[in-house]
Structure formats: structure tokens, C-alpha cells
Design a protein around this motif. Structure first.
Motif, PDB file in Angstrom:
ATOM      1  N   PHE A 615      10.479  -3.154  -2.145  1.00  0.00           N
ATOM      2  CA  PHE A 615      10.113  -4.716  -1.962  1.00  0.00           C
ATOM      3  C   PHE A 615       9.581  -4.645  -0.499  1.00  0.00           C
ATOM      4  O   PHE A 615       8.354  -5.686  -0.488  1.00  0.00           O
ATOM      5  CB  PHE A 615      11.594  -5.359  -1.904  1.00  0.00           C
ATOM      6  CG  PHE A 615      11.372  -6.842  -1.110  1.00  0.00           C
ATOM      7  CD1 PHE A 615      11.090  -7.806  -2.185  1.00  0.00           C
ATOM      8  CD2 PHE A 615      11.977  -7.098   0.280  1.00  0.00           C
ATOM      9  CE1 PHE A 615      11.025  -9.046  -1.563  1.00  0.00           C
ATOM     10  CE2 PHE A 615      11.478  -8.271   0.589  1.00  0.00           C
ATOM     11  CZ  PHE A 615      11.232  -9.258  -0.241  1.00  0.00           C
ATOM     12  N   ALA A 616       9.842  -3.724   0.357  1.00  0.00           N
ATOM     13  CA  ALA A 616       9.151  -3.889   1.657  1.00  0.00           C
ATOM     14  C   ALA A 616       8.235  -2.877   1.981  1.00  0.00           C
ATOM     15  O   ALA A 616       7.941  -2.020   3.113  1.00  0.00           O
ATOM     16  CB  ALA A 616      10.122  -3.926   2.794  1.00  0.00           C
ATOM     17  N   ARG A 617       7.689  -2.514   0.810  1.00  0.00           N
ATOM     18  CA  ARG A 617       6.771  -1.141   0.996  1.00  0.00           C
ATOM     19  C   ARG A 617       5.412  -1.567   1.715  1.00  0.00           C
ATOM     20  O   ARG A 617       4.872  -2.719   1.651  1.00  0.00           O
ATOM     21  CB  ARG A 617       6.047  -1.069  -0.657  1.00  0.00           C
ATOM     22  CG  ARG A 617       5.054   0.140  -0.864  1.00  0.00           C
ATOM     23  CD  ARG A 617       4.575   0.118  -2.175  1.00  0.00           C
ATOM     24  NE  ARG A 617       3.907  -1.017  -2.578  1.00  0.00           N
ATOM     25  CZ  ARG A 617       3.434  -1.185  -4.001  1.00  0.00           C
ATOM     26  NH1 ARG A 617       3.884  -0.504  -4.776  1.00  0.00           N
ATOM     27  NH2 ARG A 617       2.722  -2.409  -4.116  1.00  0.00           N
ATOM     28  N   PRO A 618       5.259  -0.594   2.619  1.00  0.00           N
ATOM     29  CA  PRO A 618       4.037  -1.035   3.694  1.00  0.00           C
ATOM     30  C   PRO A 618       2.742  -0.511   3.259  1.00  0.00           C
ATOM     31  O   PRO A 618       2.496   0.065   2.227  1.00  0.00           O
ATOM     32  CB  PRO A 618       4.509  -0.149   4.984  1.00  0.00           C
ATOM     33  CG  PRO A 618       5.095   1.015   4.394  1.00  0.00           C
ATOM     34  CD  PRO A 618       5.979   0.397   3.186  1.00  0.00           C
ATOM     35  N   LEU A 619       1.574  -1.127   3.767  1.00  0.00           N
ATOM     36  CA  LEU A 619       0.237  -0.864   3.389  1.00  0.00           C
ATOM     37  C   LEU A 619      -0.101   0.444   4.143  1.00  0.00           C
ATOM     38  O   LEU A 619       0.401   0.572   5.126  1.00  0.00           O
ATOM     39  CB  LEU A 619      -0.474  -1.840   3.925  1.00  0.00           C
ATOM     40  CG  LEU A 619      -2.091  -1.565   3.632  1.00  0.00           C
ATOM     41  CD1 LEU A 619      -2.364  -1.532   2.067  1.00  0.00           C
ATOM     42  CD2 LEU A 619      -2.876  -2.757   4.335  1.00  0.00           C
ATOM     43  N   LYS A 620      -0.463   1.417   3.474  1.00  0.00           N
ATOM     44  CA  LYS A 620      -0.967   2.679   4.056  1.00  0.00           C
ATOM     45  C   LYS A 620      -2.536   2.993   3.655  1.00  0.00           C
ATOM     46  O   LYS A 620      -3.089   2.843   2.957  1.00  0.00           O
ATOM     47  CB  LYS A 620      -0.092   3.855   3.195  1.00  0.00           C
ATOM     48  CG  LYS A 620       1.257   3.833   3.576  1.00  0.00           C
ATOM     49  CD  LYS A 620       2.119   5.082   2.876  1.00  0.00           C
ATOM     50  CE  LYS A 620       3.402   4.945   3.195  1.00  0.00           C
ATOM     51  NZ  LYS A 620       4.186   6.317   2.538  1.00  0.00           N
ATOM     52  N   LYS A 621      -3.130   3.311   4.974  1.00  0.00           N
ATOM     53  CA  LYS A 621      -4.562   3.706   4.811  1.00  0.00           C
ATOM     54  C   LYS A 621      -4.697   5.116   5.319  1.00  0.00           C
ATOM     55  O   LYS A 621      -3.945   5.510   6.139  1.00  0.00           O
ATOM     56  CB  LYS A 621      -5.423   2.778   5.770  1.00  0.00           C
ATOM     57  CG  LYS A 621      -5.376   1.227   5.347  1.00  0.00           C
ATOM     58  CD  LYS A 621      -6.208   0.325   6.013  1.00  0.00           C
ATOM     59  CE  LYS A 621      -6.011  -1.213   5.515  1.00  0.00           C
ATOM     60  NZ  LYS A 621      -6.804  -1.976   6.262  1.00  0.00           N
ATOM     61  N   MET A 622      -5.807   5.588   5.141  1.00  0.00           N
ATOM     62  CA  MET A 622      -6.265   6.870   5.610  1.00  0.00           C
ATOM     63  C   MET A 622      -7.197   6.588   6.919  1.00  0.00           C
ATOM     64  O   MET A 622      -7.502   5.361   7.077  1.00  0.00           O
ATOM     65  CB  MET A 622      -7.197   7.702   4.633  1.00  0.00           C
ATOM     66  CG  MET A 622      -6.484   8.054   3.252  1.00  0.00           C
ATOM     67  SD  MET A 622      -7.552   9.111   2.298  1.00  0.00           S
ATOM     68  CE  MET A 622      -7.615  10.657   3.357  1.00  0.00           C
ATOM     69  N   THR A 623      -7.505   7.593   7.678  1.00  0.00           N
ATOM     70  CA  THR A 623      -8.118   7.366   8.872  1.00  0.00           C
ATOM     71  C   THR A 623      -9.657   6.691   8.711  1.00  0.00           C
ATOM     72  O   THR A 623     -10.198   6.020   9.583  1.00  0.00           O
ATOM     73  CB  THR A 623      -8.459   8.684   9.660  1.00  0.00           C
ATOM     74  OG1 THR A 623      -9.092   9.722   8.659  1.00  0.00           O
ATOM     75  CG2 THR A 623      -7.160   9.421   9.877  1.00  0.00           C
ATOM     76  N   ASN A 624     -10.132   6.818   7.534  1.00  0.00           N
ATOM     77  CA  ASN A 624     -11.481   6.474   7.221  1.00  0.00           C
ATOM     78  C   ASN A 624     -11.439   5.081   6.726  1.00  0.00           C
ATOM     79  O   ASN A 624     -12.381   4.358   6.358  1.00  0.00           O
ATOM     80  CB  ASN A 624     -12.348   7.231   6.247  1.00  0.00           C
ATOM     81  CG  ASN A 624     -11.462   7.274   4.930  1.00  0.00           C
ATOM     82  OD1 ASN A 624     -10.398   6.751   4.799  1.00  0.00           O
ATOM     83  ND2 ASN A 624     -12.154   8.011   3.822  1.00  0.00           N
ATOM     84  N   GLY A 625     -10.078   4.407   6.769  1.00  0.00           N
ATOM     85  CA  GLY A 625      -9.790   2.977   6.124  1.00  0.00           C
ATOM     86  C   GLY A 625      -9.701   2.896   4.697  1.00  0.00           C
ATOM     87  O   GLY A 625      -9.459   1.727   4.521  1.00  0.00           O
ATOM     88  N   GLN A 626      -9.513   3.917   4.108  1.00  0.00           N
ATOM     89  CA  GLN A 626      -9.275   3.914   2.626  1.00  0.00           C
ATOM     90  C   GLN A 626      -7.835   3.599   2.466  1.00  0.00           C
ATOM     91  O   GLN A 626      -6.933   4.297   3.010  1.00  0.00           O
ATOM     92  CB  GLN A 626      -9.754   4.907   1.979  1.00  0.00           C
ATOM     93  CG  GLN A 626      -9.534   5.078   0.337  1.00  0.00           C
ATOM     94  CD  GLN A 626      -9.810   6.477  -0.296  1.00  0.00           C
ATOM     95  OE1 GLN A 626     -10.352   7.487   0.395  1.00  0.00           O
ATOM     96  NE2 GLN A 626      -9.717   6.550  -1.488  1.00  0.00           N
TER      97      GLN A 626
END
Length: 735
Positions: A615-626
């Protein structure tokens, strides 16, 4: 008075007034029993009686007969040739000739209706009766008793002789035996024919003096005529029942249609008053369970006159209330309010009572009743219910059982033990709890003894919605820093599923003394109903917020221009949301299950935490913004109920399972339903809080009486259904 009537009739003599008496029959005689003299035997003739009787000689072709009329005793001497036959009849009911009178086939004697006669023949007391059926046919009935005490009977729809033939064959076990039905039934007795004619003339003369019913003007005259008619019908009904061989039957009521007016006559003198009270109890039980108000029942009774009158239902209600208040006392109390007018408006606004009413109903609470509460005795309630809970083949309670009582409450003006119209705050609840805390403490510490002097231990459990539980336990509200009722978790840590919170006291959030000081946190169980509702509320709110955040964002999707809005939602985050909803539903079904094991509870604990993490799953990005993981909802969206769902519910499920209890039993759904029923019945515009102004009772007092009546119906096993067979008979008569 005695006299002889020769046959055929030569003179008409006056008939003495009808009377009823009994006499002893003598054995009928035939020519084989004595020598016949040349002169006819007189009333004082003495004869010698022998043992055997030749029944086959009793034929109806008599040339002459003499009748000695000493009504209801009739002695008859019939002659056949030089032989004389003596018979003695006891007239039980003279009967009468109907308008469609039938006649015997050969002799053409008229056949009366309702005729009963007793005759001693073949060493047996035989009772013969004749009755006309509804279709015009005639039933000939013969009953007798053997020496062993057994009773026998025969019936015939053909003729009196056919009934007599069956009687002879039955007692002799031989076929072909004959006995005249005319003689057996005494259909040729001229003295009886005379009496019937005079009786008919007398009745006809009396009826000719009576005015037609339609010409009667006063109600007293009409009622008198109807009562006389009903009395005659009732007196004749017993003979009709006997003629058709009915037992354990009685005439309960009559219903007439006179000049398009339906009139019902109840035979109250013959009814069992106890059965009448039970029937009234059943009607009152149906009204209470169906929430039919007093005015509502009046309207129903006006449409259907066969229903019991409302005043009888009201009288029975008062009677039951008095009986139950002696068993379960009701006490009124008052909560001092500094501003009852403001409190009245607060009740309507805070509790949103109008949502529980139909469109044509309106909340109606007297402002002078604000703060007036009522409380019932819990000990009296238990003593009253114990016999019902311990009886039967599978009793709910057995000796040495611990009685587990679930305490609860709600913010509206209804309840079972203590209730009052007022706001839900700590001050009001403190005063209300003072009315019951003494009994609760006694029961918790010492238990109680029932009427059989059996001691019962009592164990209290507590469940309610979050606000009510927080007020009772003296804990801060759900928006405070230390919000939890069972641990000291900070509100900023609700999302963290890597921690481990146990069911312990929340000392950091404690702001007041508990109103139930004898209860430990172990016995304060989360309410599964509000757990589900509040989590679903959050899911719905977030779903619609997602839709409203950027309504045009879905239109920018170019993959499929023909996609519907639902398909576009599913394309973006719909699958994750759908999985979240389905997983919660499966977890909630596990909470409500009664087939739990230690392994399934452990699996639930793991899955519940995983669900909150998802439910509280965060947004994850790579260093390049992907983006490597789409986020779902914020950590701050994790509600207090989700924290309880993940940490405390599994612990309670495990502890309850060890005591053969289940979390599904700790729900306030029954309280919420009762709230709805009480609000509609006692706080609607059509209210039971009515009556004469000086005799008005508070709604809370009436609700307590209402609850007492439910217990009365339970312990007395008041029937809720009755069956009545209805037969429709055509008015056409078969000829």
C-alpha cells in the motif's frame, strides 16, 4: 303424562311441554319370549323375559302399533300377526324437518335432521343419529359399546336400513342378517312426528313475531339477535361434531356477511384465556421485530377488521412491561447539561440521524429529554436469561462455564443496558458509567448466583469503534502522536512494518483514568466491522483522488485511441489497485473465518504486513531518472486502522484462538443495526414517544421496555407463526 296413540292417527292430542329426563331401558321382547293373549296388553302387563332374541323377526311390515308417549321415553308395541314386539326409545334430540326433507324409500316416512335416539337392542345400548350434510345428503350413524368397553360405529349415506344391516353384520359376524332401519331409528313413531310439527309451528309462530334483522334500528336489538343466533349455532355444533365423529374440536368464532357488513362473533366464554394472551404476545412480538408503530398497527387494523384491536395490544404491552420490569428493573437518571439546546443541535449534526430515516421521516427528539437517560439491571438481565440458556438438549451454558459478556457502545442515543440522548464525550460517559459501574465491578469480582443458587463467574470483553474505545480507556484520539490503543507507536511510524508492536498499555497516550478500570488491554478487542469500513474508506478516497488529480492525463495515452476510461485506468495503475483490493478482501475473509489454525494465523500476520508495505510502496528511480518501481500511495496515507490490522489483529486472533473464540464475534454490526431500528422507531416523526402529555415517557425508557419485551418473547418462546386451513365450499347443493 302417558297416553296411547293408535296407528293410523285418528285424533290429535295436545303435546306436553318438552322436557329432559333419563330412564332405564328394558330388554325388547319378541313372540318367542312370551305367550300372546287375545286382548292387547296394557301399560301394566307383566311378561316373562327369556334370554335369546331373534333379530331377523324384527321387520317393518307392521300392521298395527301402539305408542306410549312419556317424552323423552317412548314405549312402542308393534304387532305382526299374532305376535307382539316391545321397544323402548330414549329421545336424546327430537330434531326437526328441514325444508328439503327427504323420505324413506318404501314407507315414505319423513327423515328428520339432528335426530338422536337411544334404544336397547340385542343386549346393547345403541345410539342412532341422523344428520343432513351440506350437499343435502343424509348420514345415518349407529354407535354402540361392547361389554369389553370398546366403542364401535357404522355410517351409511344410503338409508337407515343399510345402517341397521351393517350394525347387525358387525355384531353377529354374519352376512344377510336384516333389521329394519325404520324400527331401529324409530322413524315411524307418530308421537315424535306430532312433536316436531308442533315444535315447528311454535318456532314459526315465534319467528313471525320477530322483526326482520334489517328492520331493527338499535344496536342493542341487533346484538341481542346475533347473540341468540350464535348461541343456537354453538349449542347445535356439538351434535354436528359428534355426528361426524370429531373429537377435541370446538367452535371458536363465527363470521357473517349481513347486508355487506362483516360481523364476527367470538365465543370468549369457551376460549382459553391463556391461548388468547399467547396470541396477543405473538402479535406484539411481530410489531416489535418489524418496527410497526402504534399508529401503523391502527391503520392496518382499520384496513383488516379481523386483526386484534389496538387497545388490546396496548394493554398486553403494558402487562408485559410491568412483568419484565419486576425481573429487570429500569432506572432513570439525568445528566446535567449546561446548554441543552446547543447539545440538542449537536446530536443531530454529530450523529447524522437523518441518514437512517426514510425520505418521508424526520428526526423528532424532545429537547426537554436531552440528558435524560435510562439504565437496566445487568444482574437482573442475567438471572432472567440463565434458565433459557441452560435448558434443552444442547444448552448454550453448562455448569462451571464462565459467562463471557461483550461490552460495547456507540455515539447515538441507543443501547441495551445504559442509554441517554446526549453528546459522546468523556464527561457524559463518566456520568452514564456511574450508573452501571457498581454492577459491573460486582460481576467481575464476585460473579452472581441464579435462582437455583448456582454460582456463575463472569468475564468481560470490550469492543467498539475507535472514538468510543479511546474515550472509555482514557487514550488520545487517532490523530494524536501516540494514537494506538494497544501500543506506544508514534504516528510517524505507522508505515514501518519492520518494527514489532505488541499488545501492551499505551502509557504515553494516556490522558484520563479508564471508565472500566477492571479491564486489562487483553480484553479490549478491535472491532472487525469498523476495521473493514475505515480501511475501505481510505482505499476509496485515494482511488477517487487519483482520478481527480489529472482527469486529462488519461486522454494523453496514445497506445489505443479507442480505449475506454476504465481500460486507461487499468493501463496506468489499475492492476496494482485491483490487486490491493483483492488482497485486502482475502485477508478480511481470513479475519471472519472460524476455521483458523496456528499456521494460518501466522501466514495472515505475514500477509497483512506485506499488504501495508505494498500500500505504501515508494517510487524508485535509477540515477539516470529511469523509474524501476512505480509508487502507489504515500506513507502518511497509512491509517491507524491499518497499523492495528498489521500488528495487533494477528495477536488477538492468536489469543482468541487459544480460548476457542473468534475475532468475527467482536463486531458492532448488531449494535449498528439496533441503532438504525431504534432511531426509526423511537426518534422518527411516527414515534412511540407519544400518548397523553402527562403520561409521556422518555424515549430511552421506552427503548429499555422494548428490549425487555424481546427477552420476554425469548424466555416464553412466543410463537411467531400460526397456520390456518381455509376451505372454499360451493353454495351449490347436490340433489
Amino acid at each position: 303424562m302417558s297416553y296411547f296413540i293408535p296407528s293410523p292417527l285418528s285424533n290429535r292430542t295436545s303435546v306436553p311441554s318438552l322436557q329432559t329426563s333419563q330412564f332405564t331401558f328394558k330388554t325388547p321382547l319378541n313372540s318367542n319370549n312370551y305367550a300372546v293373549s287375545n286382548t292387547r296388553s296394557s301399560k301394566k302387563s307383566k311378561v316373562s323375559i327369556q334370554k335369546e332374541i331373534n333379530i331377523t323377526d324384527l321387520e317393518e311390515n307392521n300392521t298395527e302399533k301402539f305408542e306410549e308417549d312419556n317424552y323423552p321415553k317412548v314405549n312402542v308395541t308393534r304387532y305382526k300377526g299374532k305376535r307382539a314386539y316391545y321397544y323402548q326409545y330414549n329421545i336424546l334430540d327430537l330434531g326437526s324437518y328441514p325444508t328439503n326433507v327427504r323420505r324413506t324409500q318404501r314407507s315414505r316416512y319423513r327423515i328428520p335432521n339432528g335426530y338422536w335416539v337411544q334404544v336397547y337392542i340385542y343386549e346393547r345400548d345403541v345410539v342412532c343419529s341422523i344428520n343432513y350434510e351440506y350437499n343435502g345428503k343424509v348420514t345415518f350413524h349407529v354407535t354402540w359399546e361392547e361389554k369389553n368397553g370398546k366403542k364401535y360405529y357404522v355410517n351409511s349415506l344410503k338409508s337407515a336400513s343399510d345402517a341397521a344391516k351393517q350394525f347387525v353384520e358387525k355384531i353377529t359376524n354374519t352376512k344377510g342378517s336384516t333389521l329394519s332401519g325404520i324400527i331401529l331409528f324409530g322413524l315411524d313413531l307418530t308421537c315424535l312426528e306430532l312433536r316436531r310439527e308442533n315444535k315447528e309451528n311454535l318456532v314459526s309462530e315465534i319467528n313471525s313475531r320477530k322483526k326482520p334483522f334489517s328492520n331493527l334500528k338499535s344496536n342493542s336489538q341487533k346484538n341481542k339477535r346475533l347473540k341468540n343466533l350464535a348461541s343456537d349455532i354453538y349449542s347445535n355444533s356439538k351434535d354436528l361434531f359428534n355426528s361426524h365423529n370429531f373429537s377435541n374440536i370446538s367452535l371458536d368464532s363465527l363470521r357473517f356477511n349481513i347486508q355487506d357488513q362483516f360481523i364476527k362473533i367470538n365465543f370468549s366464554n369457551f376460549n382459553n384465556e391463556l391461548k388468547s394472551d399467547i396470541y396477543l404476545d405473538s402479535i406484539l412480538c411481530a410489531c416489535d421485530e418489524s418496527l410497526i408503530s402504534r399508529n401503523g398497527y391502527r391503520q392496518l387494523a382499520a384496513v383488516q377488521p379481523s386483526l386484534e384491536r389496538e387497545y388490546r395490544i396496548a394493554a398486553q404491552k403494558k402487562k408485559i412491561n410491568k412483568i419484565m420490569e419486576n425481573k429487570i428493573p429500569i432506572k432513570n437518571f439525568h445528566i446535567n447539561s449546561t446548554n441543552s439546546t446547543n447539545e440538542f443541535s449537536t446530536i443531530l449534526k454529530e450523529n447524522n440521524l437523518n441518514t437512517f430515516l426514510d425520505e418521508n421521516e424526520e428526526v423528532f427528539i424532545n429537547s426537554d429529554q436531552i440528558g435524560n437517560g435510562s439504565v437496566r439491571s445487568l444482574i437482573g438481565l442475567l438471572i432472567t436469561l440463565i434458565p433459557d440458556l441452560t435448558e434443552g438438549d444442547n444448552p448454550i451454558l453448562q455448569n462451571n462455564d464462565i459467562i463471557k459478556i461483550k461490552l460495547g457502545g456507540d455515539g447515538r442515543q441507543v443501547g441495551r443496558i445504559c442509554l441517554y440522548p446526549g453528546t459522546e464525550n468523556h464527561e457524559s460517559l463518566t456520568i452514564a458509567h456511574k450508573q452501571i459501574i457498581e454492577e459491573l465491578t460486582i460481576l467481575h469480582n464476585n460473579g452472581f448466583k441464579d435462582n437455583n443458587n448456582i454460582h456463575w463467574k463472569v468475564e468481560f470483553w470490550f469492543t467498539a469503534d475507535w472514538k468510543y474505545m479511546a474515550l472509555i480507556l482514557g487514550i488520545n484520539g487517532p490523530t494524536s502522536n501516540y494514537f494506538c490503543l494497544w501500543c506506544e507507536c508514534h504516528k510517524n511510524e505507522r508505515w514501518d512494518m519492520n518494527k514489532n508492536w505488541l499488545n501492551v498499555k499505551n502509557t504515553k497516550g494516556k490522558i484520563r483514568t479508564s471508565l472500566l478500570p477492571f479491564l486489562t488491554i487483553k480484553y479490549c478487542v478491535p472491532d472487525e466491522l469498523h476495521l473493514m469500513l475505515r480501511i475501505v474508506d481510505v482505499l476509496l478516497e485515494l482511488f477517487f483522488m487519483e482520478l481527480m488529480r489529472d482527469p486529462l492525463a488519461f486522454d494523453k495515452i496514445q497506445l489505443h485511441e479507442t480505449m475506454s476510461t476504465r481500460e486507461k485506468i487499468e493501463f496506468k495503475i489499475g492492476k496494482d489497485i485491483e490487486k490491493l483490493w483483492r488482497d485486502f478482501y482475502n485477508l478480511y475473509c481470513t479475519i471472519k473465518s472460524v476455521n483458523l489454525t496456528t499456521e494460518s494465523i501466522a501466514q495472515f500476520s505475514y500477509d497483512a504486513r506485506r499488504w501495508v508495505q505494498e500500500f505504501a510502496r515508494p517510487l524508485k528511480k535509477m540515477t539516470n531518472g529511469q523509474i524501476i518501481q512505480e509508487g502507489l500511495y504515500q506513507r502518511t496515507d497509512v491509517s491507524p486502522y491499518m497499523h492495528v490490522f498489521a500488528f495487533h489483529v494477528p495477536l488477538f486472533m492468536r489469543e482468541l484462538h487459544q480460548q476457542n473464540l473468534y475475532l468475527k464475534w467482536f463486531t458492532t454490526s448488531s449494535v449498528e443495526k439496533k441503532n438504525h431500528e431504534h432511531v426509526r422507531l423511537f426518534f422518527g416523526r411516527t414515534t412511540m414517544d407519544g400518548g397523553i402529555e402527562k403520561n409521556k415517557q422518555s424515549a430511552t425508557y421506552q427503548i429499555c421496555n422494548f428490549e425487555n419485551r424481546q427477552i420476554y418473547f425469548r424466555i416464553n418462546k412466543t410463537p411467531t407463526t400460526y397456520s390456518e386451513k381455509v376451505l372454499t365450499i360451493s353454495d351449490k347443493v347436490d340433489n
